[in-house]
Design a protein around this motif. Structure first.
Motif, PDB file in Angstrom:
ATOM      1  N   ASP A 295      -5.566  61.743  62.224  1.00 50.57           N
ATOM      2  CA  ASP A 295      -4.577  61.232  61.267  1.00 50.57           C
ATOM      3  C   ASP A 295      -3.934  62.363  60.470  1.00 50.57           C
ATOM      4  O   ASP A 295      -4.609  63.333  60.095  1.00 50.57           O
ATOM      5  CB  ASP A 295      -5.263  60.318  60.248  1.00 50.57           C
ATOM      6  CG  ASP A 295      -5.674  58.996  60.851  1.00 50.57           C
ATOM      7  OD1 ASP A 295      -4.861  58.068  60.842  1.00 50.57           O
ATOM      8  OD2 ASP A 295      -6.827  58.914  61.316  1.00 50.57           O
ATOM      9  N   CYS A 354      -3.930  50.375  76.325  1.00 46.64           N
ATOM     10  CA  CYS A 354      -3.572  51.797  76.458  1.00 46.64           C
ATOM     11  C   CYS A 354      -2.513  51.978  77.547  1.00 46.64           C
ATOM     12  O   CYS A 354      -1.465  52.596  77.323  1.00 46.64           O
ATOM     13  CB  CYS A 354      -4.838  52.588  76.775  1.00 46.64           C
ATOM     14  SG  CYS A 354      -4.588  54.318  77.167  1.00 46.64           S
ATOM     15  N   THR A 385      -0.314  49.638  66.098  1.00 45.14           N
ATOM     16  CA  THR A 385      -1.406  50.393  65.457  1.00 45.14           C
ATOM     17  C   THR A 385      -2.585  49.464  65.153  1.00 45.14           C
ATOM     18  O   THR A 385      -3.713  49.918  65.026  1.00 45.14           O
ATOM     19  CB  THR A 385      -0.958  51.089  64.151  1.00 45.14           C
ATOM     20  OG1 THR A 385      -0.603  50.071  63.190  1.00 45.14           O
ATOM     21  CG2 THR A 385       0.200  52.030  64.364  1.00 45.14           C
ATOM     22  N   LYS A 386      -2.321  48.173  65.037  1.00 51.88           N
ATOM     23  CA  LYS A 386      -3.425  47.225  64.792  1.00 51.88           C
ATOM     24  C   LYS A 386      -4.051  46.759  66.112  1.00 51.88           C
ATOM     25  O   LYS A 386      -5.231  46.453  66.174  1.00 51.88           O
ATOM     26  CB  LYS A 386      -2.902  46.011  64.014  1.00 51.88           C
ATOM     27  CG  LYS A 386      -2.211  46.472  62.734  1.00 51.88           C
ATOM     28  CD  LYS A 386      -2.387  45.609  61.558  1.00 51.88           C
ATOM     29  CE  LYS A 386      -1.968  46.307  60.283  1.00 51.88           C
ATOM     30  NZ  LYS A 386      -0.850  47.282  60.399  1.00 51.88           N
ATOM     31  N   ARG A 389      -6.998  49.596  68.947  1.00 49.40           N
ATOM     32  CA  ARG A 389      -8.055  50.032  68.023  1.00 49.40           C
ATOM     33  C   ARG A 389      -9.366  50.177  68.793  1.00 49.40           C
ATOM     34  O   ARG A 389      -9.521  49.564  69.855  1.00 49.40           O
ATOM     35  CB  ARG A 389      -8.274  48.964  66.944  1.00 49.40           C
ATOM     36  CG  ARG A 389      -7.093  48.712  66.048  1.00 49.40           C
ATOM     37  CD  ARG A 389      -7.565  48.275  64.681  1.00 49.40           C
ATOM     38  NE  ARG A 389      -7.938  49.425  63.874  1.00 49.40           N
ATOM     39  CZ  ARG A 389      -7.062  50.124  63.137  1.00 49.40           C
ATOM     40  NH1 ARG A 389      -5.798  49.789  63.097  1.00 49.40           N
ATOM     41  NH2 ARG A 389      -7.469  51.155  62.426  1.00 49.40           N
ATOM     42  N   PRO A 390     -10.335  50.908  68.222  1.00 48.49           N
ATOM     43  CA  PRO A 390     -11.648  50.956  68.875  1.00 48.49           C
ATOM     44  C   PRO A 390     -12.163  49.524  69.020  1.00 48.49           C
ATOM     45  O   PRO A 390     -12.018  48.715  68.110  1.00 48.49           O
ATOM     46  CB  PRO A 390     -12.518  51.749  67.878  1.00 48.49           C
ATOM     47  CG  PRO A 390     -11.561  52.499  67.021  1.00 48.49           C
ATOM     48  CD  PRO A 390     -10.291  51.696  66.990  1.00 48.49           C
ATOM     49  N   ASN A 392     -10.910  47.438  71.164  1.00 45.34           N
ATOM     50  CA  ASN A 392      -9.911  46.769  72.005  1.00 45.34           C
ATOM     51  C   ASN A 392      -9.607  47.569  73.260  1.00 45.34           C
ATOM     52  O   ASN A 392      -8.846  47.118  74.110  1.00 45.34           O
ATOM     53  CB  ASN A 392      -8.592  46.579  71.240  1.00 45.34           C
ATOM     54  CG  ASN A 392      -8.731  45.577  70.113  1.00 45.34           C
ATOM     55  OD1 ASN A 392      -9.785  44.967  69.956  1.00 45.34           O
ATOM     56  ND2 ASN A 392      -7.683  45.392  69.333  1.00 45.34           N
ATOM     57  N   THR A 393     -10.113  48.784  73.321  1.00 45.67           N
ATOM     58  CA  THR A 393      -9.847  49.625  74.491  1.00 45.67           C
ATOM     59  C   THR A 393     -11.179  50.111  75.052  1.00 45.67           C
ATOM     60  O   THR A 393     -12.202  50.059  74.356  1.00 45.67           O
ATOM     61  CB  THR A 393      -8.991  50.853  74.137  1.00 45.67           C
ATOM     62  OG1 THR A 393      -9.720  51.659  73.204  1.00 45.67           O
ATOM     63  CG2 THR A 393      -7.658  50.461  73.546  1.00 45.67           C
ATOM     64  N   PRO A 399      -7.209  54.748  70.917  1.00 44.29           N
ATOM     65  CA  PRO A 399      -7.346  54.730  69.454  1.00 44.29           C
ATOM     66  C   PRO A 399      -7.059  56.104  68.831  1.00 44.29           C
ATOM     67  O   PRO A 399      -6.469  56.201  67.756  1.00 44.29           O
ATOM     68  CB  PRO A 399      -8.804  54.314  69.233  1.00 44.29           C
ATOM     69  CG  PRO A 399      -9.162  53.543  70.467  1.00 44.29           C
ATOM     70  CD  PRO A 399      -8.403  54.201  71.579  1.00 44.29           C
ATOM     71  N   ILE A 402      -3.388  56.701  68.547  1.00 42.18           N
ATOM     72  CA  ILE A 402      -2.736  55.899  67.519  1.00 42.18           C
ATOM     73  C   ILE A 402      -2.909  56.502  66.125  1.00 42.18           C
ATOM     74  O   ILE A 402      -2.142  56.229  65.202  1.00 42.18           O
ATOM     75  CB  ILE A 402      -3.286  54.441  67.593  1.00 42.18           C
ATOM     76  CG1 ILE A 402      -2.674  53.737  68.813  1.00 42.18           C
ATOM     77  CG2 ILE A 402      -3.038  53.636  66.347  1.00 42.18           C
ATOM     78  CD1 ILE A 402      -1.151  53.691  68.864  1.00 42.18           C
ATOM     79  N   GLU A 403      -3.911  57.356  65.947  1.00 42.39           N
ATOM     80  CA  GLU A 403      -4.181  57.905  64.601  1.00 42.39           C
ATOM     81  C   GLU A 403      -2.966  58.625  64.009  1.00 42.39           C
ATOM     82  O   GLU A 403      -2.581  58.340  62.873  1.00 42.39           O
ATOM     83  CB  GLU A 403      -5.428  58.797  64.618  1.00 42.39           C
ATOM     84  CG  GLU A 403      -6.689  57.973  64.763  1.00 42.39           C
ATOM     85  CD  GLU A 403      -7.972  58.794  64.755  1.00 42.39           C
ATOM     86  OE1 GLU A 403      -7.994  59.886  64.169  1.00 42.39           O
ATOM     87  OE2 GLU A 403      -8.966  58.333  65.355  1.00 42.39           O
ATOM     88  N   GLU A 406      -0.258  55.886  63.143  1.00 42.14           N
ATOM     89  CA  GLU A 406      -0.550  55.002  62.010  1.00 42.14           C
ATOM     90  C   GLU A 406      -0.368  55.746  60.680  1.00 42.14           C
ATOM     91  O   GLU A 406       0.280  55.253  59.760  1.00 42.14           O
ATOM     92  CB  GLU A 406      -1.983  54.469  62.132  1.00 42.14           C
ATOM     93  CG  GLU A 406      -2.304  53.419  61.097  1.00 42.14           C
ATOM     94  CD  GLU A 406      -3.664  52.773  61.334  1.00 42.14           C
ATOM     95  OE1 GLU A 406      -4.523  53.380  62.012  1.00 42.14           O
ATOM     96  OE2 GLU A 406      -3.856  51.650  60.831  1.00 42.14           O
TER      97      GLU A 406
END
Ligand SMILES: Cc1cc2nc3c(=O)[nH]c(=O)nc-3n(C[C@H](O)[C@H](O)[C@H](O)COP(=O)(O)O)c2cc1C
Ligand code: SF4
Length: 429
Positions: A295, A354, A385-386, A389-390, A392-393, A399, A402-403, A406
């Motif tokens: 991030d 992904c 971004t929602k 997430r960890p 979901n993949t 994830p 995406i950092e 986001e």
């Protein structure tokens, strides 16, 4: 700013622009003493010393190394051979810290591997090397041949009953091959997708046998811990996490580069004293503290000590500890396009969020950057971004990808809005 040799054990032998030390030079500099000390102990004692040192993995996740080793089955029934694998794939954007060690002091890594393999009683070790690190491959191969000749590798190492074969394996050049289970599939010659965990590699890894996968920088710390003790190692740091860390800075600073500094060195000190601050005419807009999949942090975070807990508290991750600086004349959305394009390309395609989500995110970012974006595209990015997430993949690639997005949406909100309202990139006149 120069750092005294005793405060930078990992890099003290590295002489920029020159060949690395050969085995005689490495021995004269105190090399292979850590291995000699380790072989006088039991494997479990070596594991205990590494645990006590507080060494945490330098590959990104910061998992305690001694704890990882202690999960390997040590009884007679354990499947043989056991494997010790060094992850030197290093394809994380902005990251080049392992290369310094691989090219600069290959014997340090070889010594660390022999100690690590002894600690878990592995008979076979691999260095899984980024495909374009050709100079490192050459230097490591030479170091391995020298070490074998001197009795540090092969059968009955230094007269003990311990045997180890060590091979360099050149990667196929995919980011996913750096993910430890993808790496194991790659070594087995399979498609590079991640594996289910559990079972964890320590129990069932390469070809179903107990396997340790550790980052190259992690392993380079091991000889020094064995030679000098866990308390010495802890005292090197300026924070709870022991030891030093190779930090790096890229972007529009005066002196981009790599430095071995105490774990816990504040971000501001790395940026201002070591990399010399921003180039004239540029101001800091933000930074990714640990490679492309972390991030963004901004000016208000500059006093954060660079250690695992502190960077997490600030809202990001220490990751690989290599900082990518964003300046005020570079479009943050353009930077995100570059990153997400890379991650989308490197998706292994195994899971939908992904495989489909990252190209979608990339297309939206390109549209916004080119002035074709609309308000609802920003909302759609937020939705992604929602969704990515960890949990979901299947693995951490998406994830991680995406950092920066986001946090970019949070810190550079105005830039997104200006691209949409002005229908062009305000950074390009
Ligand atoms: C997509 C992806 C790429 C990765 N690439 C690397 C890499 O190049 N080198 C590395 O050491 N770890 C990489 N990792 C982390 C490894 O999966 C693993 O956590 C690490 O090698 C463990 O070593 P350590 O405990 O010494 O940190 C990657 C992880 C992901 C999800
Ligand atoms: S998140 Fe899914 S598709 Fe992406 S690299 Fe990992 S397993 Fe492959």
């Amino acid at each position: 700013m120069t750092v005294a040799d005793e405060k930078r054990p990992l890099t003290k032998n590295i002489r920029p622009g020159q060949e690395p030390l050969d085995i005689a030079g490495y021995e004269r500099a105190g090399g292979y003493q850590g291995l000699r000390a380790a072989l006088k102990m039991t494997p479990l004692e070596v594991q205990e010393i590494v645990k006590k040192s507080g060494l945490r993995g330098r590959g990104g996740a910061g998992f305690p190394t001694g704890v990882k080793w202690s999960v390997v089955p040590m009884d007679e029934k354990a499947r043989r051979p056991k494997y010790f694998v060094v992850n030197a794939d290093e394809m994380e954007p902005g990251t080049m810290k392992d290369r310094l060690l691989l090219e600069g002091d290959p014997h340090e890594l070889v010594e660390g591997i022999v100690i690590g393999a002894y600690a878990v009683q592995a008979e076979v070790a691999y260095i899984y090397l980024r495909w374009d690190y050709r100079l490192a491959a050459k230097r490591l191969s030479r170091a391995i041949a020298e070490a074998r000749e001197r009795g540090y590798l092969g059968a009955k190492i230094l007269g003990s009953s311990f045997n180890l074969e060590l091979y360099v394996h050149i990667s196929t050049g995919r980011y996913m091959a750096g993910e430890e289970t993808g790496l194991m599939n790659a070594l087995e010659g399979k498609r590079i997708t991640p594996r289910n965990k559990p079972p964890f590699p320590q129990q069932s890894g390469l070809w179903g046998h107990p396997t340790i996968v550790n980052n190259a920088e992690t392993v380079c710390n091991v000889p020094h811990i064995l030679a000098n003790g866990p308390e010495w190692f802890k005292a090197l740091a300026r924070s709870e996490d022991g030891g030093t860390k190779i930090f790096g800075v890229s972007g529009r600073v005066k002196h981009p580069g790599l430095w071995e500094l105490p774990m816990g060195t504040p971000l501001r000190e790395i940026l201002e004293e070591h990399s010399g601050g921003m180039q004239d005419g540029y101001r800091l807009k933000g930074l990714l503290p640990g490679g492309g999949s972390t991030d963004f942090l901004v000016e208000q975070h500059l006093d954060t000590p660079m250690d695992y807990g502190s960077v997490q508290k600030a809202g990001s991750r220490l990751g690989t500890g290599t900082i990518i600086v964003l300046d005020d004349r570079t479009c943050p959305i353009g930077m995100l396009v570059s990153l997400e394009r890379f991650f989308a390309r490197e998706s292994c395609g195994w899971c939908t969020p992904c495989r489909e989500g990252l190209p979608w995110v990339t297309r939206l970012l390109i549209a916004i950057e080119e002035g074709r974006g609309e308000e609802r595209d920003i909302e759609m990015l937020e939705f992604h971004t929602k969704a990515i997430r960890p949990g979901n993949t299947f693995c951490a690639l998406a994830p991680g990808a995406i950092e920066p997005l986001e946090s970019g949406l949070k810190f550079f909100k105005d830039d997104f809005a200006r691209h949409v309202s002005q229908k062009r990139c305000p950074y390009h006149q």
